[in-house]
Structure formats: C-alpha cells, structure tokens
Enzyme design. Structure first.
Site, PDB file in Angstrom:
ATOM      1  N   HIS A 222       0.807  -1.216   0.000  1.00 19.37           N
ATOM      2  CA  HIS A 222       0.000   0.000   0.000  1.00 19.37           C
ATOM      3  C   HIS A 222       0.844   1.272   0.000  1.00 19.37           C
ATOM      4  CE1 HIS A 222      -3.318   2.646   0.035  1.00 19.37           C
ATOM      5  NE2 HIS A 222      -2.703   3.299   0.985  1.00 19.37           N
ATOM      6  N   TYR A 226       1.728   5.113  -2.516  1.00 17.24           N
ATOM      7  CA  TYR A 226       2.034   6.496  -2.124  1.00 17.24           C
ATOM      8  C   TYR A 226       3.421   6.905  -2.559  1.00 17.24           C
ATOM      9  CZ  TYR A 226      -2.452   7.304  -0.438  1.00 17.24           C
ATOM     10  OH  TYR A 226      -3.796   7.495  -0.437  1.00 17.24           O
ATOM     11  N   HIS A 373      -9.266   0.211 -11.712  1.00 18.68           N
ATOM     12  CA  HIS A 373      -8.910   1.179 -10.667  1.00 18.68           C
ATOM     13  C   HIS A 373      -7.449   1.590 -10.763  1.00 18.68           C
ATOM     14  CE1 HIS A 373      -8.457   3.117  -6.795  1.00 18.68           C
ATOM     15  NE2 HIS A 373      -7.504   2.259  -6.493  1.00 18.68           N
ATOM     16  N   PHE A 374      -6.525   0.613 -10.822  1.00 17.91           N
ATOM     17  CA  PHE A 374      -5.131   1.080 -10.776  1.00 17.91           C
ATOM     18  C   PHE A 374      -4.628   1.589 -12.118  1.00 17.91           C
ATOM     19  CE2 PHE A 374      -4.456  -3.660 -10.474  1.00 17.91           C
ATOM     20  CZ  PHE A 374      -3.908  -3.852 -11.734  1.00 17.91           C
ATOM     21  N   HIS A 375      -5.365   1.341 -13.191  1.00 18.78           N
ATOM     22  CA  HIS A 375      -4.957   2.030 -14.424  1.00 18.78           C
ATOM     23  C   HIS A 375      -5.357   3.504 -14.420  1.00 18.78           C
ATOM     24  CE1 HIS A 375      -4.102  -1.986 -16.104  1.00 18.78           C
ATOM     25  NE2 HIS A 375      -3.223  -1.323 -16.815  1.00 18.78           N
ATOM     26  N   ARG A 438      -9.974 -10.673 -12.929  1.00 23.77           N
ATOM     27  CA  ARG A 438      -8.697 -10.158 -13.413  1.00 23.77           C
ATOM     28  C   ARG A 438      -7.763 -11.347 -13.655  1.00 23.77           C
ATOM     29  NH1 ARG A 438      -5.287  -7.533  -8.390  1.00 23.77           N
ATOM     30  NH2 ARG A 438      -3.777  -7.249 -10.039  1.00 23.77           N
ATOM     31  N   ARG A 439      -6.644 -11.103 -14.280  1.00 20.87           N
ATOM     32  CA  ARG A 439      -5.603 -12.116 -14.451  1.00 20.87           C
ATOM     33  C   ARG A 439      -6.112 -13.409 -15.084  1.00 20.87           C
ATOM     34  NH1 ARG A 439      -2.365 -11.390  -8.669  1.00 20.87           N
ATOM     35  NH2 ARG A 439      -1.065  -9.699  -9.390  1.00 20.87           N
TER      36      ARG A 439
HETATM   37  C1  HEM Z   1      -0.699   0.848 -23.269  1.00 19.52           C
HETATM   38  C2  HEM Z   1      -1.047   0.982 -22.024  1.00 19.52           C
HETATM   39  C3  HEM Z   1      -1.590  -0.142 -21.190  1.00 19.52           C
HETATM   40  C4  HEM Z   1      -2.386  -1.204 -21.559  1.00 19.52           C
HETATM   41  C5  HEM Z   1      -2.951  -1.492 -22.930  1.00 19.52           C
HETATM   42  C6  HEM Z   1      -2.598  -2.003 -20.386  1.00 19.52           C
HETATM   43  C7  HEM Z   1      -3.370  -3.162 -20.342  1.00 19.52           C
HETATM   44  C8  HEM Z   1      -3.463  -4.031 -19.282  1.00 19.52           C
HETATM   45  C9  HEM Z   1      -4.202  -5.252 -19.263  1.00 19.52           C
HETATM   46  C10 HEM Z   1      -5.047  -5.760 -20.405  1.00 19.52           C
HETATM   47  C11 HEM Z   1      -3.985  -5.840 -18.054  1.00 19.52           C
HETATM   48  C12 HEM Z   1      -4.382  -7.212 -17.607  1.00 19.52           C
HETATM   49  C13 HEM Z   1      -5.675  -7.536 -17.161  1.00 19.52           C
HETATM   50  C14 HEM Z   1      -5.742  -8.897 -16.518  1.00 19.52           C
HETATM   51  O1  HEM Z   1      -5.725  -9.936 -17.230  1.00 19.52           O
HETATM   52  O2  HEM Z   1      -5.851  -8.942 -15.301  1.00 19.52           O
HETATM   53  C15 HEM Z   1      -3.113  -4.992 -17.308  1.00 19.52           C
HETATM   54  C16 HEM Z   1      -2.643  -5.258 -16.028  1.00 19.52           C
HETATM   55  C17 HEM Z   1      -1.840  -4.402 -15.307  1.00 19.52           C
HETATM   56  N1  HEM Z   1      -1.371  -3.171 -15.695  1.00 19.52           N
HETATM   57 FE1  HEM Z   1      -1.651  -2.309 -17.502  1.00 19.52          FE
HETATM   58  N2  HEM Z   1      -1.930  -1.437 -19.330  1.00 19.52           N
HETATM   59  C18 HEM Z   1      -1.304  -0.296 -19.777  1.00 19.52           C
HETATM   60  C19 HEM Z   1      -0.554   0.585 -19.034  1.00 19.52           C
HETATM   61  C20 HEM Z   1      -0.213   0.394 -17.714  1.00 19.52           C
HETATM   62  C21 HEM Z   1       0.537   1.324 -16.914  1.00 19.52           C
HETATM   63  C22 HEM Z   1       1.078   2.657 -17.409  1.00 19.52           C
HETATM   64  C23 HEM Z   1       0.687   0.765 -15.686  1.00 19.52           C
HETATM   65  C24 HEM Z   1       1.393   1.266 -14.451  1.00 19.52           C
HETATM   66  C25 HEM Z   1       2.132   2.307 -14.357  1.00 19.52           C
HETATM   67  C26 HEM Z   1       0.043  -0.529 -15.715  1.00 19.52           C
HETATM   68  C27 HEM Z   1       0.002  -1.416 -14.656  1.00 19.52           C
HETATM   69  C28 HEM Z   1      -0.609  -2.645 -14.671  1.00 19.52           C
HETATM   70  C29 HEM Z   1      -0.567  -3.582 -13.582  1.00 19.52           C
HETATM   71  C30 HEM Z   1       0.167  -3.387 -12.239  1.00 19.52           C
HETATM   72  C31 HEM Z   1      -1.327  -4.689 -13.978  1.00 19.52           C
HETATM   73  C32 HEM Z   1      -1.635  -5.928 -13.143  1.00 19.52           C
HETATM   74  C33 HEM Z   1      -0.728  -7.042 -13.348  1.00 19.52           C
HETATM   75  C34 HEM Z   1      -1.178  -8.215 -12.525  1.00 19.52           C
HETATM   76  O3  HEM Z   1      -2.378  -8.441 -12.358  1.00 19.52           O
HETATM   77  O4  HEM Z   1      -0.280  -8.890 -12.010  1.00 19.52           O
HETATM   78  N3  HEM Z   1      -0.504  -0.717 -16.964  1.00 19.52           N
HETATM   79  N4  HEM Z   1      -2.794  -3.876 -18.070  1.00 19.52           N
HETATM   80 CU   LIG Z   2      -3.930   0.058  -0.662  1.00 13.44          CU
END
Ligand code: HEM
Ligand SMILES: [Cu+2]
Length: 552
Positions: A222, A226, A373-375, A438-439
């Site tokens: 968490h 921050y 949320h985190f996006h 998710r995932r």
């Molecule tokens: C082109 C830009 C981006 C696209 C298309 C994208 C797309 C996605 C997709 C489709 C998922 C997975 C969903 C799933 O199956 O759970 C994901 C997970 C994630 N994304 Fe992105 N994302 C983008 C940019 C970013 C950025 C800028 C960050 C952080 C600074 C980020 C952080 C994460 C994180 C932490 C996860 C989770 C991974 C996990 O579940 O272990 N993404 N994103």
């Molecule tokens: Cu938190």
C-alpha cells in the site's frame, strides 16, 4: 550569454540514466499491455512459447515497478540538485552505486521473466514459486533504492548543516518525506523476500507461511502506491504553480499533507486482505479506519491545488466564481497532462474508497474492476503527471528546448492517453461489476452465459477494453517519440526547472513540520499498534505452510 545550467551537468547525467531506463520500461511494458488486451478480447492468440502469465508478469513489473521507480529517482535527484545545489562527489557516487545495484537487480529479475522462470506476477504471491534468482534480483532492486535514497538523504543532511535555521525548500522537504516513507515501507518486502522466499526457493526450507508473506507484502504494497503518488504531488505543489504563472497557496498546508501521508499510508495494508482468512475482523476494521484517514491529506491536496489555480487566475484578472478556469494554460502540455491526471483522480479516489470498504470489496475483489482502478490511479494520474514532468525535465537535463511542435504532439499524446484509458478502464470497471475476473486470458468458461455477456455490451465489453488498449499503445509510442526527440534532437537551449514561490500572504511555516524524528516516531507507533498482535498471531499459530507450486 550562456546561462548557468539549472541542474549541474554531472547530476543531470545521473538523472538521465534513470529516465532512459524508465522510458525503455514504458516501451516494453505497454507493448505487453496491448497484447494482453487483444488476447483477453479474443482478437489474437499468443504463440505457444509465451504464456499469458509471463506477459502479465512482465507488464506489471516493467510498468508498476521499473518505470515508476526509475522515473521517481531521476526526478528527485534532479529536483534536489536544483533546490539544494550540486551534489558532492560522494553523494553523486552513492547515487550511481544505487543506480547500478538497482539496474543489476532489474536485469536479473527481468531475465528470469524472459526465461519463464518467474511467471508469478508482480505481486509474487506464495505458493507460486519463481527461480531464486528472481528473488535475488528483487532484493538487489530494493537495496539499490536504499542506496539511492541514502544519497538523497545525505544531500539533505549536508544542506541542513550548512544552512542552519533555514527552512528547507519545499521540493527537498517533500523528497525527504517520500524517501522516508519508502524506507519504512520497503522493510516489509525485504523481510518477506529475504527471510521467506529466498530460503524456500533455494530449498533450505520446505514450506512457506503464506499469510505472513502476503501480510508483509501488503505492509509494503500500500505505501508503494504512495511512493508513486507523492512525487506526482511534488510536481503539483511545487512545479505546476510556476508553470501556470501563479504562486503556491500555502507552504504549511503542503508540508502538513506530506506528513499525514507518511503517518497514514503504512499501517493500512489489511485493506488489500479483506477477503483473507486468518486475520481477525477487529484488525481489519482498525486498518480500514486508518485507511480512511488518508482522505484528509488527499482533500487537503485537492483544496490546495485548486486554490492555487484560482489565485493564479484571479491575479490575471479573472472575474466571477469560475472565471479563473479559463485563465489556466490548457494548451501547454506541461500543464495539460498533469491536469488530466488530476481529473482522473476524482473517480480514482472514489473507487479507492469503494475498494477499501469491506462489504463493497467483496463485490469487486479480484475482478477487472481492480485493474480498472489502478490504471486510472497509477496508470493515469501518476503517469500523466510524470509525462508532464518529462516535457520540461528532459530538456532541462539535456540543455534542449521543448519546442512548439513537441508541445503539439504532447497535447495529442495526452488526449490519446485520456481517451484510451477512458475506454479501457471504463470497460474494466463495468466488466468487473459483471463478475469478469482479473488475471485471466481469453476464455468462454465452456460457453457460460455470464462469460458470454462480457462480450455483449457496447461499453462493458472485453473488445472495447482491447480497443482502448490499442489507443493507449499508440499514445505510448508517441510518448517514446517525444522523449527521444527531447533527449537527442530538440534544439539546444536553456530550459527552466519550474519551482513555484509561495503566495505573499501565506502564513509562516511552523518548524515542527520538519521534525522528522517526531513524525517517524509516530509512524512507527501506529505501525506497531496496527500490526504487532496480528503478526504475532500469524507466526505463533501458523499452519504447516505450503510447498511450492509451479503451475506454468
Ligand atoms: C498501453 C497501455 C496499457 C495497456 C494497454 C494495459 C493493459 C493491461 C491489461 C489488459 C492488463 C491485464 C488484465 C488482466 O488480465 O488482469 C493490465 C494489467 C496491469 N497493468 Fe496495464 N496497461 C497499460 C498501461 C499500464 C501502466 C502505465 C501501468 C502502471 C504504471 C500498468 C500497470 C498494470 C498492472 C500493475 C497490472 C496488473 C498485473 C497483474 O495483475 O499482475 N498498466 N494492463
Ligand atoms: Cu492500498
């Protein structure tokens, strides 16, 4: 006549080293992201040799850990050099050692992901087990940030000694707050990696205490958010007032907000474990109450930033209740990108309150809602602010200009990112409410009607999500183009590092705000209060633990 550089040339090199790697991570990470979106939408299939989890691990690690950490260190080193003066050779050497330890760790962990020996996602939850080298890489990553942080703190301590009785410039004060937060928080992840994951992955012990490992992870996880957010706030409080031609509304309020973030962002990790068996309701309840305390400094920040905007607009002759809005420089990407980030924070913060509420968490837990949320938090508020910083920081560090042509491209990039994120994150939020997990890669769950509905909606559709991802990917490549231009091709020029002044009628800053010993003391007391008994319980009444699993 040539003006003196805003940031010493040697210090600039250190900051740029960080920034190059940050944007390399953006390049690779968003490439993974768009592919994931297309896979989930059923539009493409991965080749047999790449698994969805391998890709997702790479995406999470590259963007949430590598991009953020590297950009933050580049930015903070530059701002400290600008506001406290050049680093000594010792401080700079420490900065470089930190950079290299961090980089060796990053490369090692990344290599394990590439060889498919670490498809454990960026949260590396037990009982999934990666190669020991992955955990060694993570350890070096954390140690590297400690050394880099020591360099920043050494710089601060020396300045304090040389400037007794003076109030520390706001940028540096906030940097120290951010690094102290990081130090206290990262002890948790260091503890679980060194004491649990490494011995277990090396085969020295057979089983791992899963609940303990997750608790130590979220003790860190968490405040990690921050650690991403505070540098963005530094830009909002310190740099944006100058960019909009205004003055910071209140120095004390800004410092108070940072102190409160330090106090309230650590003893709250259980809000990520509300669905976790084995933690009693009372401790979850207590940590949720402390979580909601963070709303106070968040609203202080919102108030302070918008008061700054209003003051700037009125100083330029704005009339009426909202006339000042039109005086804001919306055509300047250095302002526009972070401003869009601020707007994203309104639904993002609201979503956070939903996530942290026990009953509602049961609805959204582990669904695509969380990913949505985190996006919009880290993926938009923080990242758009970092992009906004890059538009002037790279020119400052490289002695170049942010040209009108690049500004135009940067405006386009901000709009594309915003639109892409609107579709992708919006769809993710709604799909999550409809139960999409998710995932998970593309699946129809044996043609189940509920899963089929995730491809039915106009907006709540995994294909909409993928299309948003494609727009985001285009935006990301545009950003890479701008960064390369600013670093290597833009015309040579003197660019200003924007540091705002405080409004004349703001009050004196109380000295107690800089009493770090006091604040760290209170932070530790709160942590002990929130964590001691549940941690003892987890260790003393531990189940036998789990052997490793490698389901990929
Ligand atoms: C082109 C830009 C981006 C696209 C298309 C994208 C797309 C996605 C997709 C489709 C998922 C997975 C969903 C799933 O199956 O759970 C994901 C997970 C994630 N994304 Fe992105 N994302 C983008 C940019 C970013 C950025 C800028 C960050 C952080 C600074 C980020 C952080 C994460 C994180 C932490 C996860 C989770 C991974 C996990 O579940 O272990 N993404 N994103
Ligand atoms: Cu938190």
């Amino acid at each position: 006549m040539r003006q003196a550089a805003e940031v010493d040339i040697h210090d600039s090199k250190l900051s740029m080293a960080y920034i190059y790697i940050a944007f390399a991570a953006l390049f690779l990470g968003t490439m993974a992201g768009v592919v994931q979106g297309l896979v989930r939408g059923g539009l493409i299939e991965l080749p047999y040799s790449i698994s969805y989890y391998q890709l997702l691990t790479a995406h999470g690690v590259l963007l949430a850990l590598v991009l953020t950490t590297y950009f933050i260190y580049g930015f903070l080193h530059a701002g400290m050099s600008r506001t406290l003066g050049t680093m000594t050779p010792f401080e700079r050497r420490l900065g470089w050692i930190g950079f290299w330890v961090l980089t060796i760790g990053t490369l090692l962990s990344f290599a394990m992901i590439l060889t498919n020996d670490a498809s454990v996602l960026y949260t590396f939850y037990a009982p999934l087990q990666a190669s020991p080298l992955y955990y060694v890489g993570l350890t070096l990553f954390v140690v590297g940030t400690w050394i880099g942080g020591a360099s920043l703190l050494a710089h601060y301590i020396r300045w304090k000694k040389q400037n007794r009785g003076q109030i520390t410039p706001l940028f540096s004060f906030m940097t120290v707050g951010t690094i102290l937060l990081w130090f206290v928080a990262s002890i948790g992840v260091a503890a679980t990696v060194l004491l649990q994951f490494l011995p277990w992955s090396l085969g020295l012990v057979d089983n791992i205490n899963i609940l303990l490992s997750r608790t130590l992870f979220w003790y860190f996880g968490h405040p990690l958010v921050y650690f991403w957010l505070l540098p963005a706030y530094i830009a909002w409080y310190v740099c944006i007032p100058k960019i909009i031609g205004g003055k910071l509304f209140s120095d004390s309020l800004a410092r108070l907000a940072f102190v409160l973030f330090l106090l309230f962002s650590i003893p709250v990790g259980f809000h990520h474990q509300l669905m976790e068996a084995g933690i009693s309701e009372f401790w979850k309840y207590l940590q949720v109450v402390l979580t909601f305390a963070v709303i106070v400094p968040s609203l202080l920040t919102a108030f302070s930033i918008f008061a700054t905007f209003e003051l700037a607009g009125r100083a330029k002759g704005a009339r009426g209740a909202f006339g000042w809005v039109r005086k804001l420089p919306f055509k300047d990407a250095r302002f526009f990108a972070p401003f869009m980030g601020m707007l994203f924070f309104i639904p993002a913060g609201t979503g956070g309150i939903i996530n942290a509420s026990n009953q509602m968490n049961a609805v959204v837990h582990n669904t695509l809602w969380v990913v949505g949320h985190f996006h919009i938090t880290v993926g938009s508020t923080v990242i758009l602010t970092f992009f906004g910083i890059a538009y002037w920081l790279i020119p400052v560090l490289r002695g170049r200009a942010f040209t009108a042509r690049m500004n135009k491209l940067a405006m386009t990039q901000t709009i594309l990112w915003t639109v892409g994120m609107f579709f992708m994150s919006g769809a993710m939020h709604l799909l999550g409410l409809l139960g999409a997990p998710r995932r998970t890669a593309y699946t129809t769950y044996q043609d189940h009607a509920t899963a089929a509905a995730w491809f039915d909606g106009v907006f709540a559709n995994q294909v909409t999500m993928a299309l948003g991802g494609v727009i985001l990917f285009v935006a990301s490549m545009l950003m890479i183009y701008i960064v390369i231009n600013l670093a290597f091709f833009a015309p040579k020029a003197h660019t200003e590092f924007p540091i705002g002044e405080v409004a004349e009628d703001a009050g004196e800053t109380p000295r107690i705000l800089e009493n770090w010993k006091l604040w760290i003391g209170i932070a530790i007391a709160l942590i002990l209060f929130a964590y001691t008994i549940p941690l003892m319980d987890m260790i003393q009444n531990a189940p036998p633990g789990s052997p490793p699993f490698r389901p990929w």
